[in-house]
Design an enzyme around this catalytic site. Sequence first.
Site, PDB file in Angstrom:
ATOM      1  N   HIS A   1      -3.727  -5.146   0.011  1.00 41.86           N
ATOM      2  CA  HIS A   1      -3.310  -5.589   1.340  1.00 41.86           C
ATOM      3  C   HIS A   1      -3.356  -7.114   1.421  1.00 41.86           C
ATOM      4  O   HIS A   1      -4.414  -7.695   1.680  1.00 41.86           O
ATOM      5  CB  HIS A   1      -4.234  -4.997   2.412  1.00 41.86           C
ATOM      6  CG  HIS A   1      -4.046  -3.543   2.632  1.00 41.86           C
ATOM      7  ND1 HIS A   1      -3.081  -3.040   3.472  1.00 41.86           N
ATOM      8  CD2 HIS A   1      -4.681  -2.471   2.105  1.00 41.86           C
ATOM      9  CE1 HIS A   1      -3.133  -1.716   3.467  1.00 41.86           C
ATOM     10  NE2 HIS A   1      -4.097  -1.350   2.641  1.00 41.86           N
TER      11      HIS A   1
ATOM     12  N   GLU B   1      -2.328  -8.983   3.750  1.00 42.31           N
ATOM     13  CA  GLU B   1      -2.641  -9.386   5.127  1.00 42.31           C
ATOM     14  C   GLU B   1      -4.136  -9.330   5.416  1.00 42.31           C
ATOM     15  O   GLU B   1      -4.589  -9.856   6.440  1.00 42.31           O
ATOM     16  CB  GLU B   1      -1.865  -8.521   6.125  1.00 42.31           C
ATOM     17  CG  GLU B   1      -2.373  -7.119   6.331  1.00 42.31           C
ATOM     18  CD  GLU B   1      -2.023  -6.135   5.228  1.00 42.31           C
ATOM     19  OE1 GLU B   1      -2.381  -4.938   5.377  1.00 42.31           O
ATOM     20  OE2 GLU B   1      -1.392  -6.541   4.219  1.00 42.31           O
TER      21      GLU B   1
ATOM     22  N   CYS C   1       0.824  -1.210   0.000  1.00 35.42           N
ATOM     23  CA  CYS C   1       0.000   0.000   0.000  1.00 35.42           C
ATOM     24  C   CYS C   1       0.862   1.265   0.000  1.00 35.42           C
ATOM     25  O   CYS C   1       1.547   1.520  -0.971  1.00 35.42           O
ATOM     26  CB  CYS C   1      -1.000  -0.026   1.154  1.00 35.42           C
ATOM     27  SG  CYS C   1      -2.343   1.167   0.942  1.00 35.42           S
TER      28      CYS C   1
END
Length: 213
Positions: free
Chosen positions: A187, A189, A79
């Site tokens: 993202h 994660e 990001c």
Amino acid sequence: MLAILDYKAGNQTSVRRALDNLGIPCAITADPETLRAAAGVIFPGVGAAGQAMEELTSTGLDAVLRDIVRSGKPMLGICVGCQILLDYSAENDTQALGIVPGECAMFNRALTEEDGQPIRVPHMGWNSVKLVKECVLFDGIDPSAEFYFVHSYYPVPSPEFVLGTTFYGLEFCSLHGRPGLWAVQFHPEKSGRPGLKLLSNFAAFCGEVSNAQ
């Protein structure tokens, strides 16, 4: 051990939780020696480019990151970490790290989706990534897999660094870099199994590099 860069840009704990879930040893750190000793560095971030660069330069971490890349240690930007690897960001008129040639632009609100509806800024939600070059981070990931995006700006690296693209009003670069230095606009994660697989692939690459030294 993987190092998760701590530069007060948020999102570090989400990355650590994902790595913990995978059983990958990691530490959130701003210590230069810990960063240099790690098998690889994850450079996450949520927030504004200007604020992120101010923190990096005021702490000297900008120079540490450049040294780590020059040393050949693997790095993954996420990001904001993806965006400020470039030379410049239109967000806050920010001179960035200059590790990857290119700049970061803002989505034009006049753009439309494929169905003709105007896009919303920020781009928020799930979207796919189309590989334009092979990338080991995507080994074992279904080409139709979707990842979670939250951003108003997008990277425009030099063409030779573009590895994957995503469509949102226009086709933009969502994955850039070269072997050992990668950056993703989404993202991983927060992207479920595909995102965890990407992080696992990065950790495996870091392990191979460390074992070869």
